[in-house]
Design a protein around this motif. Structure first.
Motif, PDB file in Angstrom:
ATOM      1  N   SER A  77      -0.313   1.223   6.105  1.00  0.00           N
ATOM      2  CA  SER A  77      -0.658   1.948   4.874  1.00  0.00           C
ATOM      3  C   SER A  77      -1.349   1.037   3.864  1.00  0.00           C
ATOM      4  O   SER A  77      -1.977   1.519   2.910  1.00  0.00           O
ATOM      5  CB  SER A  77       0.596   2.562   4.246  1.00  0.00           C
ATOM      6  OG  SER A  77       1.497   1.542   3.810  1.00  0.00           O
ATOM      7  N   ILE A  78      -1.262  -0.279   4.060  1.00  0.00           N
ATOM      8  CA  ILE A  78      -1.945  -1.226   3.178  1.00  0.00           C
ATOM      9  C   ILE A  78      -3.449  -0.963   3.188  1.00  0.00           C
ATOM     10  O   ILE A  78      -4.136  -1.151   2.175  1.00  0.00           O
ATOM     11  CB  ILE A  78      -1.647  -2.678   3.616  1.00  0.00           C
ATOM     12  CG1 ILE A  78      -0.162  -3.004   3.415  1.00  0.00           C
ATOM     13  CG2 ILE A  78      -2.514  -3.678   2.841  1.00  0.00           C
ATOM     14  CD1 ILE A  78       0.241  -4.382   3.921  1.00  0.00           C
ATOM     15  N   LEU A  79      -3.966  -0.493   4.317  1.00  0.00           N
ATOM     16  CA  LEU A  79      -5.393  -0.221   4.442  1.00  0.00           C
ATOM     17  C   LEU A  79      -5.854   0.898   3.513  1.00  0.00           C
ATOM     18  O   LEU A  79      -7.043   0.997   3.192  1.00  0.00           O
ATOM     19  CB  LEU A  79      -5.736   0.149   5.886  1.00  0.00           C
ATOM     20  CG  LEU A  79      -5.525  -0.942   6.942  1.00  0.00           C
ATOM     21  CD1 LEU A  79      -5.720  -0.371   8.334  1.00  0.00           C
ATOM     22  CD2 LEU A  79      -6.478  -2.101   6.696  1.00  0.00           C
ATOM     23  N   LEU A  80      -4.922   1.746   3.083  1.00  0.00           N
ATOM     24  CA  LEU A  80      -5.276   2.885   2.234  1.00  0.00           C
ATOM     25  C   LEU A  80      -5.402   2.498   0.763  1.00  0.00           C
ATOM     26  O   LEU A  80      -5.949   3.264  -0.032  1.00  0.00           O
ATOM     27  CB  LEU A  80      -4.233   3.999   2.386  1.00  0.00           C
ATOM     28  CG  LEU A  80      -4.039   4.547   3.803  1.00  0.00           C
ATOM     29  CD1 LEU A  80      -2.939   5.600   3.825  1.00  0.00           C
ATOM     30  CD2 LEU A  80      -5.346   5.133   4.338  1.00  0.00           C
ATOM     31  N   ASN A  81      -4.913   1.322   0.392  1.00  0.00           N
ATOM     32  CA  ASN A  81      -4.970   0.877  -0.996  1.00  0.00           C
ATOM     33  C   ASN A  81      -6.294   0.126  -1.215  1.00  0.00           C
ATOM     34  O   ASN A  81      -6.410  -1.065  -0.949  1.00  0.00           O
ATOM     35  CB  ASN A  81      -3.787  -0.039  -1.314  1.00  0.00           C
ATOM     36  CG  ASN A  81      -3.717  -0.403  -2.792  1.00  0.00           C
ATOM     37  OD1 ASN A  81      -4.614  -0.071  -3.573  1.00  0.00           O
ATOM     38  ND2 ASN A  81      -2.663  -1.087  -3.180  1.00  0.00           N
TER      39      ASN A  81
END
Length: 256
Positions: A77-81
């Motif tokens: 989910s880090i990729l979504l920030n």
């Protein structure tokens, strides 16, 4: 040091974003002014600025993802920030690569335009690091020295402990480098590529030194040095190698 300044309806003005925007605007005005004096077509300046920002954003984000590979593997989910997590060196490399591609396609002298833009790049970095100071990112290690600064409401930096003000140190260095580059460009009128080379080597050496005082280990470390320090070493070596090759060229080609 408050990052959240004020809100206008649903819109919140953050110190980090404001300083980034201010840095881009001032840097644009400077490069446009210098470009007009040098009789450079404004459309090329606008195109290079847009592509440089796009390439810089992509490069800064990509290098951050590379340094955070293990964390991303555990939490994709880090990729979504997309609003947080950037590495300056990735932005520099990405922006220069985008500018090189444009100059090649448009049959422009890449080094000439790079010399035109790099003083403004240093200027924008000076403002950007002030933004980092407001946000609390890129903070320094704990210190007991008189020049330490203390955050009380930061979501990123440790609160209520004195830290080395690495953000302000790099900001001051970037502003100083901006004026040095302008002086050399205006008074010395060096051959194409010298201003860019001076920027790359000077910034890398300055960044290498400041990194020793950084306290945000999230940026990644390999052996005795941080990721940015290894990149700085590579940039200095590559820049010096390119200039050694350039100096062996015929004088007419060297000044073209």
């Amino acid at each position: 040091m408050y990052n959240e300044w004020f809100s206008i309806g649903p819109i919140t003005i953050y110190g980090y974003g404001f300083m980034i925007a201010l840095g881009i605007f001032v840097a644009y005005r400077v490069v446009l002014y210098r470009g007009i004096k040098a009789n450079v077509e404004q459309s090329h300046i606008h195109n290079l600025l847009f592509l440089g920002l796009a390439g810089g954003f992509a490069g800064a984000k990509l290098l951050y993802w590379i340094t955070q590979f293990k964390n991303i593997a555990n939490d994709p989910s880090i990729l979504l920030n997309v609003s947080q997590g950037f590495v300056v060196y990735g932005g520099i490399i990405g922006g220069i690569a985008a500018g090189y591609a444009y100059c090649q396609k448009s049959n422009l002298n890449f080094l000439k335009y790079l010399d035109l833009f790099v003083p403004s790049l240093a200027l924008a970095q000076g403002f950007g690091r002030i933004g980092c100071f407001f946000a609390g990112c890129c903070y320094g290690e704990e210190t007991h020295s008189w020049f330490g600064i203390m955050f009380h409401h930061s979501e990123l930096a440790p609160n209520d402990v004195k830290l080395v003000p690495t953000q302000l140190m790099e900001s001051a260095f970037s502003f100083f480098l901006f004026f040095v580059l302008l002086y050399v460009a205006r008074k010395k009128r060096p051959s194409h590529g010298v201003i860019a080379g001076l920027y790359l080597v000077s910034y890398s050496l300055g960044r290498f030194g400041i990194e020793f005082f950084r306290g945000d280990l999230i940026r990644g470390e390999f052996g005795p040095f941080a990721t940015s320090q290894w990149i700085a070493i590579g940039v200095v070596l590559i820049t010096c190698f390119v200039f050694m090759l350039k100096m062996k060229m015929p004088r007419s080609e060297y000044r073209r």
